[in-house]
Design a protein around this motif. Structure first.
Motif, PDB file in Angstrom:
ATOM      1  N   GLY A  34       0.815  -1.217   0.000  1.00 42.13           N
ATOM      2  CA  GLY A  34       0.000   0.000   0.000  1.00 42.13           C
ATOM      3  C   GLY A  34       0.848   1.265   0.000  1.00 42.13           C
ATOM      4  N   LEU A  35       1.900   1.263   0.815  1.00 43.31           N
ATOM      5  CA  LEU A  35       2.760   2.442   0.903  1.00 43.31           C
ATOM      6  C   LEU A  35       3.604   2.601  -0.358  1.00 43.31           C
ATOM      7  CD1 LEU A  35       3.828   2.024   4.642  1.00 43.31           C
ATOM      8  CD2 LEU A  35       2.562   3.988   3.731  1.00 43.31           C
ATOM      9  N   GLN A  36       4.077   1.470  -0.893  1.00 37.78           N
ATOM     10  CA  GLN A  36       4.879   1.525  -2.118  1.00 37.78           C
ATOM     11  C   GLN A  36       4.045   2.057  -3.285  1.00 37.78           C
ATOM     12  OE1 GLN A  36       6.361  -2.492  -2.207  1.00 37.78           O
ATOM     13  NE2 GLN A  36       8.353  -1.903  -1.361  1.00 37.78           N
ATOM     14  N   ALA A  37       2.777   1.666  -3.314  1.00 39.12           N
ATOM     15  CA  ALA A  37       1.894   2.124  -4.395  1.00 39.12           C
ATOM     16  C   ALA A  37       1.735   3.640  -4.365  1.00 39.12           C
ATOM     17  CB  ALA A  37       0.534   1.446  -4.286  1.00 39.12           C
ATOM     18  N   GLU A  38       1.952   4.235  -3.183  1.00 40.52           N
ATOM     19  CA  GLU A  38       1.848   5.693  -3.063  1.00 40.52           C
ATOM     20  C   GLU A  38       3.196   6.369  -3.262  1.00 40.52           C
ATOM     21  OE1 GLU A  38      -1.044   7.498  -2.561  1.00 40.52           O
ATOM     22  OE2 GLU A  38      -1.953   5.559  -3.000  1.00 40.52           O
ATOM     23  N   GLY A  39       4.197   5.584  -3.640  1.00 42.31           N
ATOM     24  CA  GLY A  39       5.488   6.188  -3.977  1.00 42.31           C
ATOM     25  C   GLY A  39       6.508   6.207  -2.854  1.00 42.31           C
ATOM     26  N   PHE A  40       6.181   5.583  -1.716  1.00 42.77           N
ATOM     27  CA  PHE A  40       7.148   5.555  -0.624  1.00 42.77           C
ATOM     28  C   PHE A  40       8.108   4.383  -0.797  1.00 42.77           C
ATOM     29  CE2 PHE A  40       3.358   7.548   1.278  1.00 42.77           C
ATOM     30  CZ  PHE A  40       3.922   8.758   1.653  1.00 42.77           C
ATOM     31  N   VAL A  41       9.325   4.571  -0.317  1.00 45.29           N
ATOM     32  CA  VAL A  41      10.273   3.460  -0.255  1.00 45.29           C
ATOM     33  C   VAL A  41      10.077   2.811   1.112  1.00 45.29           C
ATOM     34  CG1 VAL A  41      12.712   2.848  -0.128  1.00 45.29           C
ATOM     35  CG2 VAL A  41      11.931   4.573  -1.779  1.00 45.29           C
ATOM     36  N   VAL A 111       4.382  11.789  19.266  1.00 47.34           N
ATOM     37  CA  VAL A 111       4.110  10.444  18.779  1.00 47.34           C
ATOM     38  C   VAL A 111       2.682  10.362  18.253  1.00 47.34           C
ATOM     39  CG1 VAL A 111       3.902   8.020  19.412  1.00 47.34           C
ATOM     40  CG2 VAL A 111       5.725   9.406  20.395  1.00 47.34           C
ATOM     41  N   ASP A 112       2.557   9.927  17.040  1.00 48.81           N
ATOM     42  CA  ASP A 112       1.245   9.736  16.452  1.00 48.81           C
ATOM     43  C   ASP A 112       0.939   8.243  16.546  1.00 48.81           C
ATOM     44  OD1 ASP A 112      -1.085  10.320  15.204  1.00 48.81           O
ATOM     45  OD2 ASP A 112      -0.186  10.886  13.293  1.00 48.81           O
ATOM     46  N   TYR A 113      -0.328   7.882  16.698  1.00 50.63           N
ATOM     47  CA  TYR A 113      -0.601   6.454  16.742  1.00 50.63           C
ATOM     48  C   TYR A 113      -1.928   6.110  16.084  1.00 50.63           C
ATOM     49  CZ  TYR A 113      -3.671   7.186  20.787  1.00 50.63           C
ATOM     50  OH  TYR A 113      -4.665   7.584  21.602  1.00 50.63           O
ATOM     51  N   LEU A 114      -2.012   4.887  15.641  1.00 50.09           N
ATOM     52  CA  LEU A 114      -3.197   4.365  14.975  1.00 50.09           C
ATOM     53  C   LEU A 114      -3.631   3.107  15.703  1.00 50.09           C
ATOM     54  CD1 LEU A 114      -2.565   4.458  11.122  1.00 50.09           C
ATOM     55  CD2 LEU A 114      -4.410   5.576  12.354  1.00 50.09           C
ATOM     56  N   VAL A 115      -4.928   3.003  15.938  1.00 51.12           N
ATOM     57  CA  VAL A 115      -5.455   1.827  16.627  1.00 51.12           C
ATOM     58  C   VAL A 115      -5.893   0.802  15.588  1.00 51.12           C
ATOM     59  CG1 VAL A 115      -7.260   1.006  18.182  1.00 51.12           C
ATOM     60  CG2 VAL A 115      -6.183   3.235  18.587  1.00 51.12           C
ATOM     61  N   LYS A 116      -5.434  -0.443  15.779  1.00 51.38           N
ATOM     62  CA  LYS A 116      -5.831  -1.532  14.874  1.00 51.38           C
ATOM     63  C   LYS A 116      -7.273  -1.937  15.155  1.00 51.38           C
ATOM     64  CE  LYS A 116      -1.314  -3.798  14.378  1.00 51.38           C
ATOM     65  NZ  LYS A 116      -0.560  -5.013  14.710  1.00 51.38           N
ATOM     66  N   PRO A 117      -8.080  -2.288  14.178  1.00 55.51           N
ATOM     67  CA  PRO A 117      -7.731  -2.288  12.763  1.00 55.51           C
ATOM     68  C   PRO A 117      -7.916  -0.892  12.161  1.00 55.51           C
ATOM     69  CG  PRO A 117      -9.952  -3.140  13.048  1.00 55.51           C
ATOM     70  CD  PRO A 117      -9.436  -2.775  14.419  1.00 55.51           C
ATOM     71  N   SER A 119      -7.585   1.519   8.349  1.00 55.75           N
ATOM     72  CA  SER A 119      -7.556   1.378   6.891  1.00 55.75           C
ATOM     73  C   SER A 119      -6.244   1.922   6.351  1.00 55.75           C
ATOM     74  CB  SER A 119      -8.720   2.134   6.266  1.00 55.75           C
ATOM     75  OG  SER A 119      -8.517   3.522   6.411  1.00 55.75           O
ATOM     76  N   LEU A 120      -5.900   1.491   5.173  1.00 54.73           N
ATOM     77  CA  LEU A 120      -4.698   1.993   4.526  1.00 54.73           C
ATOM     78  C   LEU A 120      -4.804   3.509   4.333  1.00 54.73           C
ATOM     79  CD1 LEU A 120      -2.006   1.174   3.304  1.00 54.73           C
ATOM     80  CD2 LEU A 120      -3.177   0.817   1.135  1.00 54.73           C
ATOM     81  N   ALA A 121      -6.016   3.977   4.003  1.00 52.01           N
ATOM     82  CA  ALA A 121      -6.223   5.415   3.794  1.00 52.01           C
ATOM     83  C   ALA A 121      -5.890   6.202   5.063  1.00 52.01           C
ATOM     84  CB  ALA A 121      -7.662   5.685   3.363  1.00 52.01           C
ATOM     85  N   GLU A 122      -6.282   5.656   6.227  1.00 52.01           N
ATOM     86  CA  GLU A 122      -5.969   6.326   7.497  1.00 52.01           C
ATOM     87  C   GLU A 122      -4.465   6.406   7.713  1.00 52.01           C
ATOM     88  OE1 GLU A 122      -8.557   5.371  11.183  1.00 52.01           O
ATOM     89  OE2 GLU A 122      -8.831   3.691   9.819  1.00 52.01           O
ATOM     90  N   LEU A 123      -3.797   5.274   7.456  1.00 54.19           N
ATOM     91  CA  LEU A 123      -2.351   5.270   7.644  1.00 54.19           C
ATOM     92  C   LEU A 123      -1.679   6.267   6.699  1.00 54.19           C
ATOM     93  CD1 LEU A 123       0.260   4.140   8.903  1.00 54.19           C
ATOM     94  CD2 LEU A 123       0.288   2.423   7.108  1.00 54.19           C
ATOM     95  N   LEU A 124      -2.109   6.286   5.445  1.00 49.87           N
ATOM     96  CA  LEU A 124      -1.505   7.203   4.473  1.00 49.87           C
ATOM     97  C   LEU A 124      -1.709   8.658   4.891  1.00 49.87           C
ATOM     98  CD1 LEU A 124      -2.490   5.392   1.160  1.00 49.87           C
ATOM     99  CD2 LEU A 124      -0.162   5.746   2.041  1.00 49.87           C
ATOM    100  N   ALA A 125      -2.900   8.958   5.424  1.00 50.30           N
ATOM    101  CA  ALA A 125      -3.175  10.332   5.864  1.00 50.30           C
ATOM    102  C   ALA A 125      -2.222  10.726   6.992  1.00 50.30           C
ATOM    103  CB  ALA A 125      -4.632  10.453   6.325  1.00 50.30           C
ATOM    104  N   ARG A 126      -2.000   9.792   7.928  1.00 49.99           N
ATOM    105  CA  ARG A 126      -1.095  10.089   9.052  1.00 49.99           C
ATOM    106  C   ARG A 126       0.345  10.224   8.576  1.00 49.99           C
ATOM    107  NH1 ARG A 126      -3.158   8.851  14.055  1.00 49.99           N
ATOM    108  NH2 ARG A 126      -5.403   9.109  13.994  1.00 49.99           N
TER     109      ARG A 126
END
Ligand code: CA
Length: 239
Positions: A34-41, A111-117, A119-126
């Motif tokens: 998901g992250l690679q698809a957005e251009g991240f290494v 520190v930013d954090y995300l609670v599982k579960p 979405s990929l969109a949430e992670l990308l926004a953060r």
């Protein structure tokens, strides 16, 4: 005639790099793609020890850190990263109800954090938000009289000489310098630097102002932090 290399979709030298520290292969695979698809290494470390080692030795733009890891736990890795590379953005992944309160109380804003579960969109926004903050921070230097604070490297200098400050002393100095010339009450300083939950009867502000004055002061030139009687403190160029 040499083979022509396939044109790269993006320049890895310019793309932001992310270290993903997570032990569950399914999640690693999903997030990596998901992250690679957005251009991240994206590089993955599958346990805490490897994650900590790579985060400290290599220059990633960000770390995405799961807390539940075999061996060295995520909290331990996080503490180490905050200590050694405080400028490195970290997004913590945590299970609901498990440890969120501890993370939230850790270091407001740092520190930013995300609670599982999530979405990929949430992670990308953060990820984008954190990288934006880091990019802004990289150009920000606070200056007042002969004191200079680099917010990215957290280096402090007075008249060109570097001054070593603890995390709290640094936060206090940044707050005073961001409001230089203004009179700040102890309550304002307490809530900005220590948080509202702190006991207002404490003398911690005065104690830390004392530490700062001692560290920034020189025999010929005391630190420009002035006591405003019955109110609080002011940082400024003159008395
Ligand atoms: Ca895990």
């Amino acid at each position: 005639m040499p083979d022509l290399a396939e044109p790269a979709a993006h320049d890895p030298a310019l793309a932001p790099s992310i270290l993903l520290v997570e032990d569950e292969p399914g999640i690693v695979d999903f997030l990596k793609r998901g992250l690679q698809a957005e251009g991240f290494v994206v590089e993955a470390a599958l346990d805490g020890a490897e994650g900590e080692r790579r985060a400290l030795r290599e220059s990633f733009d960000m770390v995405v850190l799961d807390l539940m890891l075999p061996g060295i736990g995520g909290m331990e890795v996080l503490a180490k990263l905050r200590d050694v590379k405080p400028e490195l953005p970290v997004i913590v992944l945590t299970a609901r109800g498990e440890i969120e309160d501890r993370v939230a109380g850790l270091d407001a804003g740092a520190v930013d954090y995300l609670v599982k579960p999530f979405s990929l969109a949430e992670l990308l926004a953060r990820v984008r938000a954190q990288l934006r903050v880091a990019a802004q921070t990289s150009t920000t230097t606070l200056q007042s009289a002969d004191i200079e604070v680099n917010l990215l490297t957290r280096k402090v200098r007075r008249a060109g000489n570097s001054v070593a400050l603890s995390t709290t002393e640094f936060e206090l100095l940044v707050y005073l310098m961001s409001h230089r010339g203004q009179v700040l009450s102890r309550e304002q300083i307490l809530s900005a630097v220590w948080g509202y939950q702190h006991d207002p009867a404490t003398n911690v502000v005065d104690v830390y102002v004392g530490y700062l004055r001692r560290k920034l002061g020189r025999p010929d030139s005391p630190a420009p932090i002035f006591t405003v009687r019955r109110v609080g403190y002011r940082l400024g160029d003159g008395s």
